[in-house]
Write an enzyme that holds these catalytic residues in place. Structure first.
Site, PDB file in Angstrom:
ATOM      1  N   ASP A  10       0.888  -1.154   0.000  1.00 60.93           N
ATOM      2  CA  ASP A  10       0.000   0.000   0.000  1.00 60.93           C
ATOM      3  C   ASP A  10       0.937   1.218   0.000  1.00 60.93           C
ATOM      4  O   ASP A  10       2.124   1.085   0.301  1.00 60.93           O
ATOM      5  CB  ASP A  10      -0.851  -0.056   1.281  1.00 60.93           C
ATOM      6  CG  ASP A  10      -1.698   1.177   1.465  1.00 60.93           C
ATOM      7  OD1 ASP A  10      -2.327   1.620   0.494  1.00 60.93           O
ATOM      8  OD2 ASP A  10      -1.726   1.703   2.599  1.00 60.93           O
ATOM      9  N   LEU A  11       0.427   2.392  -0.336  1.00 59.11           N
ATOM     10  CA  LEU A  11       1.310   3.575  -0.364  1.00 59.11           C
ATOM     11  C   LEU A  11       1.123   4.433   0.890  1.00 59.11           C
ATOM     12  O   LEU A  11       1.989   4.480   1.767  1.00 59.11           O
ATOM     13  CB  LEU A  11       1.023   4.385  -1.641  1.00 59.11           C
ATOM     14  CG  LEU A  11       1.795   5.691  -1.783  1.00 59.11           C
ATOM     15  CD1 LEU A  11       3.298   5.458  -1.851  1.00 59.11           C
ATOM     16  CD2 LEU A  11       1.334   6.440  -3.042  1.00 59.11           C
ATOM     17  N   THR A  18       0.983  10.375   3.839  1.00 56.44           N
ATOM     18  CA  THR A  18       0.335  11.519   3.186  1.00 56.44           C
ATOM     19  C   THR A  18      -0.981  11.879   3.883  1.00 56.44           C
ATOM     20  O   THR A  18      -1.665  12.809   3.450  1.00 56.44           O
ATOM     21  CB  THR A  18       0.045  11.205   1.704  1.00 56.44           C
ATOM     22  OG1 THR A  18      -0.533   9.930   1.656  1.00 56.44           O
ATOM     23  CG2 THR A  18       1.290  11.260   0.855  1.00 56.44           C
ATOM     24  N   SER A 117      -2.207   0.897  -4.410  1.00 56.78           N
ATOM     25  CA  SER A 117      -2.697   2.090  -3.717  1.00 56.78           C
ATOM     26  C   SER A 117      -3.997   2.573  -4.336  1.00 56.78           C
ATOM     27  O   SER A 117      -4.136   2.598  -5.560  1.00 56.78           O
ATOM     28  CB  SER A 117      -1.654   3.212  -3.821  1.00 56.78           C
ATOM     29  OG  SER A 117      -2.213   4.420  -3.364  1.00 56.78           O
ATOM     30  N   ALA A 118      -4.929   2.980  -3.464  1.00 55.80           N
ATOM     31  CA  ALA A 118      -6.205   3.531  -3.936  1.00 55.80           C
ATOM     32  C   ALA A 118      -6.016   4.947  -4.481  1.00 55.80           C
ATOM     33  O   ALA A 118      -6.937   5.524  -5.045  1.00 55.80           O
ATOM     34  CB  ALA A 118      -7.197   3.560  -2.781  1.00 55.80           C
ATOM     35  N   ASP A 173      -1.917  -0.440   6.011  1.00 52.86           N
ATOM     36  CA  ASP A 173      -2.141   0.235   7.298  1.00 52.86           C
ATOM     37  C   ASP A 173      -3.631   0.415   7.596  1.00 52.86           C
ATOM     38  O   ASP A 173      -3.980   0.816   8.702  1.00 52.86           O
ATOM     39  CB  ASP A 173      -1.476   1.625   7.317  1.00 52.86           C
ATOM     40  CG  ASP A 173      -2.162   2.585   6.376  1.00 52.86           C
ATOM     41  OD1 ASP A 173      -2.442   2.197   5.223  1.00 52.86           O
ATOM     42  OD2 ASP A 173      -2.444   3.727   6.788  1.00 52.86           O
TER      43      ASP A 173
HETATM   44  P1  B16 Z   1      -6.471  10.162  -4.080  1.00 51.24           P
HETATM   45  P2  B16 Z   1      -3.677   4.138  -0.070  1.00 51.24           P
HETATM   46  C1  B16 Z   1      -5.496   6.125  -0.200  1.00 51.24           C
HETATM   47  O1  B16 Z   1      -4.235   5.619  -0.456  1.00 51.24           O
HETATM   48  C2  B16 Z   1      -5.497   7.043   1.007  1.00 51.24           C
HETATM   49  O2  B16 Z   1      -5.213   6.315   2.194  1.00 51.24           O
HETATM   50  C3  B16 Z   1      -6.862   7.678   1.158  1.00 51.24           C
HETATM   51  O3  B16 Z   1      -6.893   8.535   2.280  1.00 51.24           O
HETATM   52  C4  B16 Z   1      -7.195   8.454  -0.125  1.00 51.24           C
HETATM   53  O4  B16 Z   1      -8.487   9.033  -0.048  1.00 51.24           O
HETATM   54  C5  B16 Z   1      -7.130   7.496  -1.313  1.00 51.24           C
HETATM   55  O5  B16 Z   1      -5.833   6.915  -1.361  1.00 51.24           O
HETATM   56  C6  B16 Z   1      -7.407   8.180  -2.627  1.00 51.24           C
HETATM   57  O6  B16 Z   1      -6.405   9.107  -2.885  1.00 51.24           O
HETATM   58  O7  B16 Z   1      -7.476  11.211  -3.738  1.00 51.24           O
HETATM   59  O8  B16 Z   1      -5.050  10.692  -4.123  1.00 51.24           O
HETATM   60  O9  B16 Z   1      -6.830   9.400  -5.347  1.00 51.24           O
HETATM   61  O10 B16 Z   1      -3.655   4.087   1.431  1.00 51.24           O
HETATM   62  O11 B16 Z   1      -4.593   3.123  -0.710  1.00 51.24           O
HETATM   63  O12 B16 Z   1      -2.297   4.173  -0.680  1.00 51.24           O
HETATM   64 MG    MG Z   2      -2.951   3.163   3.337  1.00 51.46          MG
END
Ligand code: B16
Ligand code: MG
Length: 220
Positions: A10-11, A18, A117-118, A173
């Site tokens: 995951d990122l 972040t 990562s999302a 996490d």
């Molecule tokens: P974005 P992960 C997630 O990343 C974040 O934890 C989450 O808080 C955020 O809303 C989501 O990415 C989308 O991010 O707006 O930059 O596309 O933990 O899956 O790496």
């Molecule tokens: Mg995360």
């Protein structure tokens, strides 16, 4: 017997933190909408997609019905413009403790490295960290239909790395992230609270406790 073929990271919250930038950007938008938004509320957004995060904030302010889908997309876009501006300050110093060495050790052992990562901003974040080259494959969050806890993103990474899910270690996490790894039939490492991440196979309080030697031993 299982044979370790890949690590899938995951990122946000694992490679770098972040969450504070997401918090600042959401806080400003929530303020404009007259919605109180705290750091505790921000915990609920970890691993959650941008539009789903907005829904949670609107729910906090009882404003879910106050906007059309088009307006919600504009609000999410506004938050993202601010977030993109904030992450310009990311440098390699923002890599979480233990991660750089872990990535180097995995590479040296000839094991593949993937990113699940999302975040649609993952490439920009990795660029700031100077880690883009370390990954053999990064999932594109724009192409993933179902967010975590659905296993789709982890399975997409395994498929593109050409490895079997049961031969992968996933590191997360967020509770939904750990659930996604388990549903993908992978070995799950949780970073954070034992209570929240109890579905993980092993939990560490911090990334500083991660080591290639420890993780491979636990996997076998
Ligand atoms: P974005 P992960 C997630 O990343 C974040 O934890 C989450 O808080 C955020 O809303 C989501 O990415 C989308 O991010 O707006 O930059 O596309 O933990 O899956 O790496
Ligand atoms: Mg995360």
């Amino acid at each position: 017997m299982r044979k370790l073929e890949a690590f899938i990271f995951d990122l946000d919250g694992v490679i770098t933190d972040t969450a504070e930038y997401h918090y600042l950007a959401w806080k400003e938008l929530a303020g404009e909408l007259g919605i109180p938004f705290t750091r505790e509320d921000n915990e609920r957004l970890k691993g959650v997609s941008r539009l789903d995060s907005l829904e949670i904030i609107l729910e906090i302010g009882s404003k879910q019905q106050a906007f059309t889908q088009e307006e919600k997309e504009l609000l999410a876009k506004k938050k993202n413009t601010h977030y993109v501006d904030l992450i310009k300050q990311i440098t390699p110093d923002d890599i979480l403790p233990g991660i750089k060495t872990l990535l180097e050790d995995i590479k040296r052992a000839g094991i593949k490295i993937g990113l699940a990562s999302a975040s649609k901003n993952a490439p920009a974040v990795l660029k700031g960290l100077n880690l883009l080259e370390e990954f053999d494959y990064m999932a594109d969050a724009n192409l993933i239909a179902h967010g975590k806890p659905d296993p789709e993103i982890f399975l997409d990474v395994a498929e593109n790395l050409k490895v079997k899910p049961e031969n992968c270690i996933g590191i997360e996490d967020a509770k939904a992230g750990v659930q996604a790894i388990k549903r993908a039939n992978m070995f799950a490492i949780g970073i954070g609270s034992t209570n929240l991440l109890r579905e993980a196979d092993i939990i560490y309080a911090s990334t500083s406790e991660l080591s290639f030697e420890k993780l491979t031993k636990e996997f076998c």
